[in-house]
Design a protein around this motif. Structure first.
Motif, PDB file in Angstrom:
ATOM      1  N   ARG A   9      44.152 -16.014  72.442  1.00 38.93           N
ATOM      2  CA  ARG A   9      45.280 -16.918  72.582  1.00 38.93           C
ATOM      3  C   ARG A   9      45.437 -17.724  71.299  1.00 38.93           C
ATOM      4  O   ARG A   9      44.487 -18.350  70.837  1.00 38.93           O
ATOM      5  CB  ARG A   9      45.061 -17.882  73.757  1.00 38.93           C
ATOM      6  CG  ARG A   9      46.061 -19.015  73.846  1.00 38.93           C
ATOM      7  CD  ARG A   9      47.464 -18.518  74.206  1.00 38.93           C
ATOM      8  NE  ARG A   9      48.469 -19.445  73.718  1.00 38.93           N
ATOM      9  CZ  ARG A   9      49.459 -19.924  74.481  1.00 38.93           C
ATOM     10  NH1 ARG A   9      49.560 -19.560  75.730  1.00 38.93           N
ATOM     11  NH2 ARG A   9      50.334 -20.745  73.972  1.00 38.93           N
ATOM     12  N   ARG A  45      41.458 -23.284  80.358  1.00 40.95           N
ATOM     13  CA  ARG A  45      42.857 -23.254  80.805  1.00 40.95           C
ATOM     14  C   ARG A  45      43.342 -21.824  81.006  1.00 40.95           C
ATOM     15  O   ARG A  45      44.117 -21.546  81.921  1.00 40.95           O
ATOM     16  CB  ARG A  45      43.753 -23.969  79.794  1.00 40.95           C
ATOM     17  CG  ARG A  45      43.634 -25.472  79.878  1.00 40.95           C
ATOM     18  CD  ARG A  45      44.469 -26.137  78.817  1.00 40.95           C
ATOM     19  NE  ARG A  45      44.501 -27.575  79.003  1.00 40.95           N
ATOM     20  CZ  ARG A  45      44.930 -28.429  78.080  1.00 40.95           C
ATOM     21  NH1 ARG A  45      45.355 -27.968  76.916  1.00 40.95           N
ATOM     22  NH2 ARG A  45      44.940 -29.726  78.328  1.00 40.95           N
ATOM     23  N   CYS A  48      42.075 -20.519  84.368  1.00 37.22           N
ATOM     24  CA  CYS A  48      42.703 -20.931  85.626  1.00 37.22           C
ATOM     25  C   CYS A  48      44.195 -20.635  85.605  1.00 37.22           C
ATOM     26  O   CYS A  48      44.933 -21.065  86.486  1.00 37.22           O
ATOM     27  CB  CYS A  48      42.411 -22.387  85.953  1.00 37.22           C
ATOM     28  SG  CYS A  48      43.038 -23.539  84.779  1.00 37.22           S
ATOM     29  N   ALA A  50      46.490 -21.727  83.621  1.00 34.98           N
ATOM     30  CA  ALA A  50      47.375 -22.789  83.141  1.00 34.98           C
ATOM     31  C   ALA A  50      48.021 -22.375  81.829  1.00 34.98           C
ATOM     32  O   ALA A  50      49.117 -22.817  81.501  1.00 34.98           O
ATOM     33  CB  ALA A  50      46.598 -24.091  82.957  1.00 34.98           C
ATOM     34  N   LEU A  51      47.343 -21.523  81.076  1.00 38.50           N
ATOM     35  CA  LEU A  51      47.924 -20.954  79.867  1.00 38.50           C
ATOM     36  C   LEU A  51      47.936 -19.439  80.021  1.00 38.50           C
ATOM     37  O   LEU A  51      47.069 -18.866  80.682  1.00 38.50           O
ATOM     38  CB  LEU A  51      47.082 -21.317  78.639  1.00 38.50           C
ATOM     39  CG  LEU A  51      47.100 -22.759  78.142  1.00 38.50           C
ATOM     40  CD1 LEU A  51      46.122 -22.925  76.994  1.00 38.50           C
ATOM     41  CD2 LEU A  51      48.495 -23.159  77.702  1.00 38.50           C
ATOM     42  N   GLN A  52      48.933 -18.818  79.396  1.00 29.50           N
ATOM     43  CA  GLN A  52      49.007 -17.364  79.387  1.00 29.50           C
ATOM     44  C   GLN A  52      48.242 -16.829  78.182  1.00 29.50           C
ATOM     45  O   GLN A  52      48.450 -17.308  77.069  1.00 29.50           O
ATOM     46  CB  GLN A  52      50.467 -16.920  79.249  1.00 29.50           C
ATOM     47  CG  GLN A  52      51.281 -17.054  80.508  1.00 29.50           C
ATOM     48  CD  GLN A  52      50.930 -15.984  81.512  1.00 29.50           C
ATOM     49  OE1 GLN A  52      50.169 -16.239  82.432  1.00 29.50           O
ATOM     50  NE2 GLN A  52      51.460 -14.792  81.322  1.00 29.50           N
ATOM     51  N   ARG A  73      43.526 -17.943  91.867  1.00 31.66           N
ATOM     52  CA  ARG A  73      43.418 -19.389  91.725  1.00 31.66           C
ATOM     53  C   ARG A  73      42.797 -20.045  92.955  1.00 31.66           C
ATOM     54  O   ARG A  73      42.148 -21.077  92.847  1.00 31.66           O
ATOM     55  CB  ARG A  73      44.802 -19.993  91.520  1.00 31.66           C
ATOM     56  CG  ARG A  73      45.228 -20.043  90.095  1.00 31.66           C
ATOM     57  CD  ARG A  73      46.558 -20.723  90.036  1.00 31.66           C
ATOM     58  NE  ARG A  73      47.081 -20.741  88.681  1.00 31.66           N
ATOM     59  CZ  ARG A  73      48.371 -20.687  88.392  1.00 31.66           C
ATOM     60  NH1 ARG A  73      49.256 -20.604  89.361  1.00 31.66           N
ATOM     61  NH2 ARG A  73      48.768 -20.719  87.147  1.00 31.66           N
ATOM     62  N   PRO A  80      39.564 -30.734  84.842  1.00 33.78           N
ATOM     63  CA  PRO A  80      40.041 -30.764  83.459  1.00 33.78           C
ATOM     64  C   PRO A  80      39.297 -31.818  82.640  1.00 33.78           C
ATOM     65  O   PRO A  80      38.663 -32.706  83.198  1.00 33.78           O
ATOM     66  CB  PRO A  80      41.517 -31.138  83.592  1.00 33.78           C
ATOM     67  CG  PRO A  80      41.860 -30.952  85.018  1.00 33.78           C
ATOM     68  CD  PRO A  80      40.599 -31.164  85.782  1.00 33.78           C
TER      69      PRO A  80
ATOM     70  N   GLU B 215      47.710 -30.481  85.237  1.00 31.26           N
ATOM     71  CA  GLU B 215      46.615 -29.502  85.111  1.00 31.26           C
ATOM     72  C   GLU B 215      45.955 -29.243  86.457  1.00 31.26           C
ATOM     73  O   GLU B 215      45.520 -28.131  86.745  1.00 31.26           O
ATOM     74  CB  GLU B 215      45.564 -30.004  84.112  1.00 31.26           C
ATOM     75  CG  GLU B 215      45.949 -29.727  82.681  1.00 31.26           C
ATOM     76  CD  GLU B 215      44.747 -29.681  81.761  1.00 31.26           C
ATOM     77  OE1 GLU B 215      43.913 -28.779  81.921  1.00 31.26           O
ATOM     78  OE2 GLU B 215      44.644 -30.564  80.890  1.00 31.26           O
ATOM     79  N   ILE B 218      48.467 -27.263  88.718  1.00 33.13           N
ATOM     80  CA  ILE B 218      48.620 -25.854  88.365  1.00 33.13           C
ATOM     81  C   ILE B 218      47.653 -24.964  89.138  1.00 33.13           C
ATOM     82  O   ILE B 218      48.022 -23.878  89.571  1.00 33.13           O
ATOM     83  CB  ILE B 218      48.429 -25.672  86.838  1.00 33.13           C
ATOM     84  CG1 ILE B 218      49.672 -26.166  86.109  1.00 33.13           C
ATOM     85  CG2 ILE B 218      48.181 -24.212  86.491  1.00 33.13           C
ATOM     86  CD1 ILE B 218      49.503 -26.217  84.619  1.00 33.13           C
ATOM     87  N   VAL B 219      46.420 -25.423  89.316  1.00 32.57           N
ATOM     88  CA  VAL B 219      45.454 -24.549  89.995  1.00 32.57           C
ATOM     89  C   VAL B 219      45.608 -24.563  91.511  1.00 32.57           C
ATOM     90  O   VAL B 219      44.902 -23.845  92.202  1.00 32.57           O
ATOM     91  CB  VAL B 219      43.992 -24.893  89.629  1.00 32.57           C
ATOM     92  CG1 VAL B 219      43.678 -24.405  88.242  1.00 32.57           C
ATOM     93  CG2 VAL B 219      43.719 -26.365  89.772  1.00 32.57           C
ATOM     94  N   LYS B 374      55.286 -23.230  86.187  1.00 28.51           N
ATOM     95  CA  LYS B 374      54.066 -23.928  86.597  1.00 28.51           C
ATOM     96  C   LYS B 374      52.951 -23.552  85.626  1.00 28.51           C
ATOM     97  O   LYS B 374      52.037 -22.838  85.966  1.00 28.51           O
ATOM     98  CB  LYS B 374      53.703 -23.537  88.031  1.00 28.51           C
ATOM     99  CG  LYS B 374      52.868 -24.578  88.748  1.00 28.51           C
ATOM    100  CD  LYS B 374      52.456 -24.113  90.117  1.00 28.51           C
ATOM    101  CE  LYS B 374      51.080 -23.523  90.132  1.00 28.51           C
ATOM    102  NZ  LYS B 374      50.609 -23.093  91.425  1.00 28.51           N
ATOM    103  N   ARG B 375      53.096 -23.967  84.399  1.00 22.12           N
ATOM    104  CA  ARG B 375      52.110 -23.657  83.366  1.00 22.12           C
ATOM    105  C   ARG B 375      52.141 -24.746  82.319  1.00 22.12           C
ATOM    106  O   ARG B 375      53.037 -25.566  82.289  1.00 22.12           O
ATOM    107  CB  ARG B 375      52.462 -22.319  82.711  1.00 22.12           C
ATOM    108  CG  ARG B 375      51.552 -21.179  83.161  1.00 22.12           C
ATOM    109  CD  ARG B 375      51.681 -20.027  82.236  1.00 22.12           C
ATOM    110  NE  ARG B 375      52.637 -19.049  82.723  1.00 22.12           N
ATOM    111  CZ  ARG B 375      53.630 -18.549  81.979  1.00 22.12           C
ATOM    112  NH1 ARG B 375      53.819 -18.968  80.753  1.00 22.12           N
ATOM    113  NH2 ARG B 375      54.430 -17.640  82.483  1.00 22.12           N
ATOM    114  N   LEU B 376      51.194 -24.721  81.416  1.00 19.06           N
ATOM    115  CA  LEU B 376      51.179 -25.738  80.375  1.00 19.06           C
ATOM    116  C   LEU B 376      52.027 -25.326  79.181  1.00 19.06           C
ATOM    117  O   LEU B 376      52.515 -26.154  78.445  1.00 19.06           O
ATOM    118  CB  LEU B 376      49.746 -25.997  79.892  1.00 19.06           C
ATOM    119  CG  LEU B 376      48.843 -26.731  80.886  1.00 19.06           C
ATOM    120  CD1 LEU B 376      47.449 -26.837  80.337  1.00 19.06           C
ATOM    121  CD2 LEU B 376      49.394 -28.115  81.179  1.00 19.06           C
ATOM    122  N   ASP B 377      52.188 -23.997  78.954  1.00 15.99           N
ATOM    123  CA  ASP B 377      52.938 -23.573  77.770  1.00 15.99           C
ATOM    124  C   ASP B 377      54.306 -23.034  78.129  1.00 15.99           C
ATOM    125  O   ASP B 377      54.631 -22.833  79.272  1.00 15.99           O
ATOM    126  CB  ASP B 377      52.153 -22.519  76.990  1.00 15.99           C
ATOM    127  CG  ASP B 377      51.685 -21.358  77.890  1.00 15.99           C
ATOM    128  OD1 ASP B 377      51.846 -21.451  79.112  1.00 15.99           O
ATOM    129  OD2 ASP B 377      51.155 -20.390  77.347  1.00 15.99           O
TER     130      ASP B 377
END
Ligand SMILES: Nc1ncnc2c1ncn2[C@@H]1O[C@H](COP(=O)(O)OP(=O)(O)O)[C@@H](O)[C@H]1O
Ligand SMILES: [Mg+2]
Lengths: 308, 377
Positions: A9, A45, A48, A50-52, A73, A80, B215, B218-219, B374-377
């Motif tokens: 990433r 991240r 879980c 939260a990031l791709q 999930r 965090p 954060e 999201i989970v 529903k993500r951070l990026d």
């Protein structure tokens, strides 16, 4: 339980996670260690969802995170690095919220919340606003919220950051108790002493694992190659030690110096340093071989990585 | 089956709202404060406009007309002049905001049964004052002429000439909207609804990001649409509550009538709100901090203030700006709320506006749904 394959990433030109592979079993606690900016938070991240990821695969208990995101999930409890609960809600309200959105039935959230609050030792603070808790209590509440749905995989991002030593001890006892419930724990930490308590340690730098293994295995790489030197004046001692041809490196740890030496040279180096220091009117309190710590190994690795 | 997750999100949001003084203040105090500020600047400007009179006729008929102006408390008859030059000096210096010139033959024409005209001179520098004074002047002129006409009708038994005998001539512009509290209050409701809902939703979502709570969200298995609805529902409720608050103050304090159906108004306001919430959601996908969200919201309000007909009459604008105004949702809502409150019309007369708002709400929600992840990026 956790299987990561060649994960990558980038943020713009910066490769935050760069070809990372990991495998963690149930009942195992794995420490991701690394300096700030090494990519620990980014890794968690990604784990879980939260990031791709740019590329790579993540399987949690055999479930592909990319394809079956929500199923995967559901297994995760995530703490965090930053406090991530609602400051305006009380401790209990926070737990109730996360229990409900995690799908706990109406009659279950309350007993489960009490149980978990007692587990982390926040029972008497149930009605306090989360924003008013101390740093350590916030971390415990964060852990409680992450545990409320009986996760099988725990991702803890620097859980003891900014927490006092007593609470740190406390926290570790909690985590060790969790392991008995067959949970797989991935914890990131900048502290070597914490890392050395884990089953396995991975050292992360620029998003890559430099070394991985059980702490005892890792330190055996430098077995017999670390000397401890204590005495005065310290600067002189460090100077003399660094000048010695068989001392590869001298690092300060508090009032001690750790010298990394060429294999099998301990006797020679100790004798030579002894006379050199005496000749320049320094005094030695202690000079002896010591068991290497994780720090010694990591500093060694960092330097060889730099040299390369 | 009840959706527990959505329900929990909504309850959580309400707890946060109730315990956050800033949100409470923005929601409940600001609208009323703004209403009073704008309501009064609008009404005091219209009242007591200093008027200079150059009466060249000085007859009982001309004095009657002036009495009518005096009685209507829109104007203060501050100056009695002897020449037109004096009038332009007074208006240029700002001592008088308007002037009335009664020609020498005013009473003769009235007596002869012809149309009498007076000249009304305006200081156009403040369009709001100018528009309202002019409207008031015309209204008074018409009322006055009607009474004269009735007198004459009784004497002569005529039925043909219902056109006003006194005509106020003016060559400044014409503003069909008489800007008074009546017009300001509905406009305020529209403004407040849009500003409040878009700002509160945007900041409420950005706050989750800024404080890191996203954060943990999201989970959880919460879906994006649940997250969106969990924000929309509480703020629609707040905004409708606000609307009722402002409407109450408007009717009880400023005497704004509610001639049409309140239910229709609430329903169409809900439609308008969906669009505003959509703006808020879209903003939240761009802004990184609550401050950025607030700035962006104000930024979207600028064209709304200038191009909705809220402050400045659309008819007086260049064609290109009028064209752009068709993309401003408040433009349609203002027509709707003014029509329902002041004219008492039903849905059938405002279908164009309703369709425009529906399109707008759909487009905004669509963009929001596409951009919201529903993500951070
Ligand atoms: N959202 C982001 N945008 C840009 N750069 C980021 C972002 N998140 C992390 N980084 C960068 O990626 C690198 C790794 O960061 P992080 O994973 O937070 O490291 P650690 O947790 O080990 O301190 C850092 O150089 C950081 O600046
Ligand atoms: Mg970090």
């Amino acid at each position: 339980m956790i299987r990561v394959n060649d994960l990558r990433r980038s943020f713009g030109d910066l490769r935050a996670v760069d070809g990372l592979s990991l495998s963690i079993q149930k009942g195992e606690i794995y420490a991701l260690v690394g300096p700030d900016g090494a990519g620990k938070t980014t890794t968690l991240r990604l784990l879980c969802g939260a990031l791709q990821p740019d590329s790579g695969h993540i399987h949690l208990a055999g479930i592909d995170l990319q394809r079956q995101t929500e199923q995967a999930r559901a297994l995760i409890g995530y703490l965090p690095q930053r406090f991530s609960l609602y400051a305006e809600l009380t401790v209990l309200e926070n737990l109730r919220f996360f229990a409900e959105v995690r799908g706990l039935p109406a009659e279950e959230w309350h007993p489960r919340s009490s149980e978990i609050l007692d587990f982390v030792g926040l029972g008497e603070f149930a009605d306090r606003r989360a924003g008013l808790l101390s740093g350590g209590m916030k971390q415990k509440l964060g852990l409680a919220a992450a545990l409320v749905h009986h996760p099988k995989i725990l991702l803890l991002d620097e859980p003891t950051g900014g927490v006092d030593p007593v609470t740190r001890q406390n926290f570790w006892q909690l985590i060790i108790r969790l392991l008995r419930q067959d949970v797989a724990v991935l914890i990131s930490t900048p502290y070597m002493d914490e890392a050395s308590r884990c089953h396995r340690v991975g050292f992360l730098q620029y998003g890559r694992l430099l070394i991985e293994g059980a702490p005892s295995e890792i330190v055996s790489r430098l077995e017999g190659r670390v000397l401890e030197l204590v005495g005065t004046p310290r600067r002189l001692l460090k100077q003399i030690a660094s000048d010695d041809p068989q001392v590869q490196n001298a690092h300060s740890f508090g009032d001690r110096l750790h010298l990394r030496i060429a294999a099998g040279s301990a006797e020679t180096v100790m004798r030579r340093l002894g006379s050199a220091i005496a000749a320049q009117a320094g005094s030695i309190e202690r000079l002896r071989p010591v068991k290497p710590g994780l720090e010694d190994v990591f500093l060694d690795l960092l330097e060889s990585a730099h040299a390369a | 089956m009840r959706n527990t997750r959505l329900f929990s999100l909504i309850r959580k949001e309400f707890i946060q709202i109730v315990r956050d003084p800033r949100t409470l203040y923005i929601t409940f105090a600001i609208p009323v404060i703004q209403l009073f500020l704008l309501g009064y600047t609008a009404t005091t400007d219209v009242r007591n406009v200093p008027l200079a009179v150059f009466d060249q006729n000085r007859s009982p008929a001309s004095r009657q007309l002036l009495d009518a102006y005096r009685a209507a408390d829109y104007f203060n008859l501050t100056f009695d002049l002897d020449s037109e030059d004096e009038l332009s000096t007074l208006i240029d210096s700002g001592e008088a905001r308007a002037g009335l010139i009664i020609p020498p033959d005013y009473s003769e024409k009235l007596l002869a049964g012809e149309k009498a005209s007076v000249v009304f001179v305006l200081d156009g520098s403040d369009p709001n004052v100018a528009a309202t004074s002019l409207a008031a002047a015309e209204l008074i002129g018409q009322n006055h002429s009607t009474s004269i006409l009735v007198e004459r009708l009784e004497q002569r038994g005529l039925t043909d000439a219902f056109e006003p005998a006194v005509e106020v001539h003016s060559h400044v512009w014409y503003n069909p909207d008489m800007e008074s509290a009546f017009f300001m209050v509905p406009a305020m409701i529209g403004m407040i609804l849009q500003l409040l809902t878009s700002m509160l939703t945007a900041t409420a979502i950005v706050r989750e990001r800024e404080r890191g709570t996203i954060e943990q969200l999201i989970v959880t298995p919460i879906r994006s649409w649940e997250l969106i609805l969990g924000k929309i529902i509480p703020y629609v409720a707040l905004a409708l509550f606000d609307m009722i608050e402002v409407l109450l103050v408007g009717t009880l304090w400023f005497g704004v009538p509610i001639r049409g159906s309140l239910g229709l108004l609430l329903a169409l306001s809900g439609l308008f709100l969906l669009g505003s919430l959509g703006i808020g959601l879209v903003i939240s996908t761009f802004a990184k901090t609550q401050q950025e969200a607030t700035m962006l919201t104000y930024f979207t309000m600028l064209p709304t203030v200038f191009l909705s007909g809220f402050m400045f009459p659309l008819a007086a604008m260049p064609a290109i700006l009028q064209g752009i105004s068709y993309f401003i949702p408040l433009r349609y809502y203002l027509i709707i709320i003014r029509s329902i409150l002041l004219k008492g019309v039903g849905a059938e007369l405002i279908t164009t506006e309703i369709i425009a708002l529906a399109i707008y709400a759909t487009v905004m929600m669509g963009i929001a749904a596409l951009r919201f992840r529903k993500r951070l990026d």
